[in-house]
Design an enzyme around this catalytic site. Structure first.
Site, short mmCIF file in Angstrom:
data_model
loop_
_atom_site.label_atom_id
_atom_site.label_comp_id
_atom_site.label_asym_id
_atom_site.label_seq_id
_atom_site.Cartn_x
_atom_site.Cartn_y
_atom_site.Cartn_z
N TYR A 1 0.83 -1.20 0.00
CA TYR A 1 0.00 0.00 0.00
C TYR A 1 0.86 1.25 0.00
O TYR A 1 2.03 1.23 0.40
CB TYR A 1 -0.96 0.01 1.19
CG TYR A 1 -0.33 0.26 2.54
CD1 TYR A 1 -0.26 1.55 3.08
CD2 TYR A 1 0.18 -0.79 3.31
CE1 TYR A 1 0.31 1.79 4.33
CE2 TYR A 1 0.74 -0.56 4.56
CZ TYR A 1 0.80 0.72 5.06
OH TYR A 1 1.37 0.96 6.30
N CYS A 2 0.26 2.35 -0.46
CA CYS A 2 0.87 3.68 -0.35
C CYS A 2 -0.17 4.60 0.30
O CYS A 2 -0.96 4.15 1.12
CB CYS A 2 1.38 4.19 -1.70
SG CYS A 2 0.10 4.42 -2.97
N TRP A 3 -0.18 5.88 -0.06
CA TRP A 3 -1.09 6.82 0.59
C TRP A 3 -2.54 6.57 0.19
O TRP A 3 -3.42 6.45 1.04
CB TRP A 3 -0.67 8.24 0.25
CG TRP A 3 -1.48 9.30 0.92
CD1 TRP A 3 -2.39 10.13 0.34
CD2 TRP A 3 -1.47 9.66 2.31
NE1 TRP A 3 -2.95 10.98 1.27
CE2 TRP A 3 -2.40 10.71 2.48
CE3 TRP A 3 -0.77 9.19 3.42
CZ2 TRP A 3 -2.64 11.30 3.73
CZ3 TRP A 3 -1.00 9.78 4.65
CH2 TRP A 3 -1.93 10.82 4.79
#
Length: 357
Positions: free
Chosen positions: A94-96
């Protein structure tokens, strides 16, 4: 094939071999999904530089330069942290917001042949779930407060009970603060959001059908605020109260805060932060005790003249002024392990009585 998910239940998270947060180190340090590891595709300086170019310069150059940096960083992770992973490795990435940064990582991982899963919505999906659980809905768990004045042994008893299989929630450990004037822990406290992430993770792993024993705290633990859903449940919860003589409590406090007590400068500095109503003369006398190394006498003085009055005031304020039902009073008469085990026996018996109601 890249899988996608929004399921962040404990069982779903635990099924992955790793949860990989590809955001920058600063974003990760501020808050992240518990158990995640940080493999950034852009470090803090790179992310700032690409963002500045995108906003103030050329969007094309920002994308091209950012892509080059991301490619090099992913290559470094493949040759470093991920080098020992075989073809069965199943990560969640995941990222932001589940956009370009995590998209780049999962694309490469998929081409490698790993069965990779992308978290749709990224960290924001996790944060929405935390907020919904701790702010927007009543707590599903039945809490029982372990109450009692400073030095009585609440934290120690929680540890003994946890080993026995009692469901416990250690707020001081989650907040990295012992909830007192001298309560700071090495490394400092997590951010408010990180504290809430830890809380949500801990609560989601507890069975709502069984009582959860939690130490009675004020609405703030150090600088961290207990979220409203949890605080409302704590304010309405029945209590098991611990009692212990002042001398035993003073001795326990000195033992539990041995490292702090040995640091004369830190101890003196903490004493200067006492509330103004204590009075300058009393504070001066306590600072003299600290300077002379008479820490057990100092602990007893603080308990009688500072902590116990504060405890009584807090007790009047909890529960919106309503008296909460007290299910048992448990005594701990000494520092001996046997006394703690006996208190654990009584507490388990009191909890069993609550289950029978």
């Amino acid at each position: 094939m890249i899988r996608r998910t929004v399921d962040l239940s404990p069982g779903a998270r635990d099924a992955f071999d790793a949860i990989i947060d590809v955001r920058s180190p600063a974003e990760f340090a501020f808050d992240h999904i518990p158990g995640a590891v940080n493999l950034p595709v852009l470090d803090d300086a790179q992310r700032a530089a690409v963002g500045t170019e995108y906003v103030q310069g050329s969007k094309f150059l920002a994308r091209r330069g950012g892509a080059a940096l991301v490619a090099r960083n992913i290559a470094a992770h493949l040759e470093g942290a991920l080098a020992d992973r075989d073809g069965s490795f199943q990560p969640l990435v995941y990222c932001w917001r589940g956009g370009q940064r995590s998209g780049a990582m999962v694309t490469v991982m998929d081409q490698v042949g790993w069965p990779v899963t992308l978290l749709d919505g990224g960290y924001q999906t996790w944060r929405r779930q935390v907020k919904a659980a701790l702010y927007d809905a009543p707590l599903a768990h039945s809490l029982v407060l372990l109450d009692g004045p400073t030095g009585v042994g609440k934290t120690a008893l929680l540890g003994v009970l946890a080993v026995r299989g009692v469901q416990t929630l250690d707020l001081e450990a989650l907040a990295a603060h012992r909830g007192s004037l001298f309560g700071a822990m090495p490394g400092g406290q997590p951010s408010q959001k990180a504290f809430e992430s830890r809380l949500h993770d801990a609560l989601s792993r507890l069975d709502p059908a069984r009582p959860v024993l939690v130490e009675a705290e004020s609405s703030k633990i150090g600088a961290r605020v207990v979220p409203p859903s949890l605080w409302a449940a704590m304010s309405a919860a029945p209590t098991i109260r611990l009692e212990s003589p002042v001398a035993v409590r003073a001795a326990r406090t000195v033992r539990d805060y041995a490292d702090f007590a040995a640091d004369r400068l830190a101890l003196d500095t903490a004493l200067t932060r006492l509330p103004r109503h204590i009075g300058k003369q009393m504070v001066a006398e306590w600072r003299a005790l600290a300077a002379a190394g008479e820490v057990e006498t100092l602990a007893a003085e603080l308990i009688v003249h500072h902590y116990d009055p504060a405890y009584r005031r807090q007790g009047q304020g909890r529960g919106g002024g309503r008296a909460r039902p007290e299910r048992a009073v448990v005594g701990i008469g000494s520092l001996d392990d046997a006394a703690l085990e006996a208190a654990a026996d009584q507490t388990v018996e009191a909890l069993a009585g609550l289950n029978a109601r």
